[in-house]
Design a protein around this motif. Structure first.
Motif, PDB file in Angstrom:
ATOM      1  N   HIS A   3      29.967  44.743  39.675  1.00  0.00           N
ATOM      2  CA  HIS A   3      31.158  43.985  40.313  1.00  0.00           C
ATOM      3  C   HIS A   3      32.132  44.275  39.133  1.00  0.00           C
ATOM      4  CE1 HIS A   3      29.446  41.817  43.443  1.00  0.00           C
ATOM      5  NE2 HIS A   3      28.207  41.619  42.808  1.00  0.00           N
ATOM      6  N   THR A   4      33.368  44.025  39.700  1.00  0.00           N
ATOM      7  CA  THR A   4      34.719  43.982  38.600  1.00  0.00           C
ATOM      8  C   THR A   4      35.666  42.856  39.423  1.00  0.00           C
ATOM      9  OG1 THR A   4      35.462  46.059  39.924  1.00  0.00           O
ATOM     10  CG2 THR A   4      34.566  46.383  37.930  1.00  0.00           C
ATOM     11  N   GLY A   5      36.298  42.325  38.357  1.00  0.00           N
ATOM     12  CA  GLY A   5      37.540  41.664  39.060  1.00  0.00           C
ATOM     13  C   GLY A   5      38.747  41.307  37.950  1.00  0.00           C
ATOM     14  N   ALA A  15      34.236  42.760  34.252  1.00  0.00           N
ATOM     15  CA  ALA A  15      33.251  43.547  34.607  1.00  0.00           C
ATOM     16  C   ALA A  15      31.774  42.651  34.831  1.00  0.00           C
ATOM     17  CB  ALA A  15      33.017  44.942  33.850  1.00  0.00           C
ATOM     18  N   VAL A  16      31.026  42.696  35.525  1.00  0.00           N
ATOM     19  CA  VAL A  16      29.649  42.140  35.889  1.00  0.00           C
ATOM     20  C   VAL A  16      28.809  43.235  36.055  1.00  0.00           C
ATOM     21  CG1 VAL A  16      28.091  40.573  37.214  1.00  0.00           C
ATOM     22  CG2 VAL A  16      30.715  39.767  36.740  1.00  0.00           C
ATOM     23  N   ASP A  17      27.686  43.342  35.172  1.00  0.00           N
ATOM     24  CA  ASP A  17      26.625  44.498  35.443  1.00  0.00           C
ATOM     25  C   ASP A  17      25.333  44.020  35.987  1.00  0.00           C
ATOM     26  OD1 ASP A  17      25.440  43.355  33.175  1.00  0.00           O
ATOM     27  OD2 ASP A  17      25.548  45.427  32.263  1.00  0.00           O
ATOM     28  N   PHE A  50      28.148  39.811  31.528  1.00  0.00           N
ATOM     29  CA  PHE A  50      29.553  39.526  31.682  1.00  0.00           C
ATOM     30  C   PHE A  50      30.256  39.952  30.614  1.00  0.00           C
ATOM     31  CE2 PHE A  50      33.385  36.936  31.512  1.00  0.00           C
ATOM     32  CZ  PHE A  50      33.965  37.019  32.502  1.00  0.00           C
ATOM     33  N   ARG A  51      31.513  40.844  30.941  1.00  0.00           N
ATOM     34  CA  ARG A  51      32.366  41.247  29.919  1.00  0.00           C
ATOM     35  C   ARG A  51      33.729  41.331  30.233  1.00  0.00           C
ATOM     36  NH1 ARG A  51      32.953  46.984  29.167  1.00  0.00           N
ATOM     37  NH2 ARG A  51      31.712  47.789  30.696  1.00  0.00           N
ATOM     38  N   ILE A  52      34.612  40.849  29.302  1.00  0.00           N
ATOM     39  CA  ILE A  52      36.189  41.051  29.573  1.00  0.00           C
ATOM     40  C   ILE A  52      36.436  42.611  29.194  1.00  0.00           C
ATOM     41  CG2 ILE A  52      38.508  40.519  28.812  1.00  0.00           C
ATOM     42  CD1 ILE A  52      36.995  38.401  30.326  1.00  0.00           C
ATOM     43  N   ASP A 101      36.859  41.932  42.635  1.00  0.00           N
ATOM     44  CA  ASP A 101      37.654  42.972  43.661  1.00  0.00           C
ATOM     45  C   ASP A 101      36.951  42.899  45.125  1.00  0.00           C
ATOM     46  OD1 ASP A 101      39.156  43.365  41.546  1.00  0.00           O
ATOM     47  OD2 ASP A 101      37.803  45.097  40.628  1.00  0.00           O
ATOM     48  N   ASP A 102      35.602  42.775  44.935  1.00  0.00           N
ATOM     49  CA  ASP A 102      34.504  42.749  46.110  1.00  0.00           C
ATOM     50  C   ASP A 102      33.791  41.732  46.473  1.00  0.00           C
ATOM     51  OD1 ASP A 102      33.434  43.257  48.653  1.00  0.00           O
ATOM     52  OD2 ASP A 102      32.821  45.437  47.890  1.00  0.00           O
ATOM     53  N   SER A 103      34.036  40.817  46.993  1.00  0.00           N
ATOM     54  CA  SER A 103      32.942  39.486  47.177  1.00  0.00           C
ATOM     55  C   SER A 103      32.074  39.857  48.706  1.00  0.00           C
ATOM     56  CB  SER A 103      33.541  38.376  47.214  1.00  0.00           C
ATOM     57  OG  SER A 103      34.814  37.993  48.007  1.00  0.00           O
TER      58      SER A 103
END
Ligand code: ZN
Ligand code: ZN
Length: 141
Positions: A3-5, A15-17, A50-52, A101-103
């Motif tokens: 995921h990204t946002g 980003a969430v991996d 989770f990371r910025i 970005d996409d939920s």
């Protein structure tokens, strides 16, 4: 990346991996104030997932009704609420679902603090509903 946002103005990106599936809606007064809406909808993720990737979020600390201090992170330019975590549980991050970005494919599985939900808040009858703070820690992806 699973995921990204990011925030409204685009200054902050994350980003969430890990795959996210469950959302939790909090209808406490603090989340209503912070969101300007019916509350906060978050996906829990372990910090290591989770990371910025761009920008630096501002932090606001406030003691919640539960007695715990919550660190709320937001964009200092556009004001978007991005993520939060408890002072005593920094390893679990609550990512605001609206900043993904996409939920699509995610659904709310629990509504909490429903006793303070405004009458115009939608509570999914298929989801678990808890009047106040639920027992136990959140389950991150
Ligand atoms: Zn922004
Ligand atoms: Zn809340």
């Amino acid at each position: 990346m699973a995921h990204t946002g990011g925030c409204l103005c685009g200054a902050i990106r994350y980003a969430v991996d890990a795959p996210l599936r469950e959302l939790r809606a909090c209808h406490c007064i603090d989340c209503q104030r912070a969101s300007g809406a019916h509350g906060a909808v978050v996906a829990f993720v372990r910090r290591e997932h989770f990371r910025i990737v761009q920008g630096t979020a501002k932090r606001y600390a406030k003691k919640a009704d539960s007695g715990r201090t919550l660190f709320r992170y937001f964009c200092g330019d556009c004001g978007s609420s991005l993520y939060s975590y408890r002072e005593n549980m920094p390893e679990v991050i609550g990512v605001r679902a609206g900043t993904l970005d996409d939920s699509s494919g995610l659904r709310i599985t629990a509504h909490i603090w429903t006793k303070s939900a405004p009458p115009w808040s939608y509570l999914d009858p298929a989801a678990r509903q808890v009047p106040g703070q639920p027992e136990g820690p959140p389950r991150p992806a």
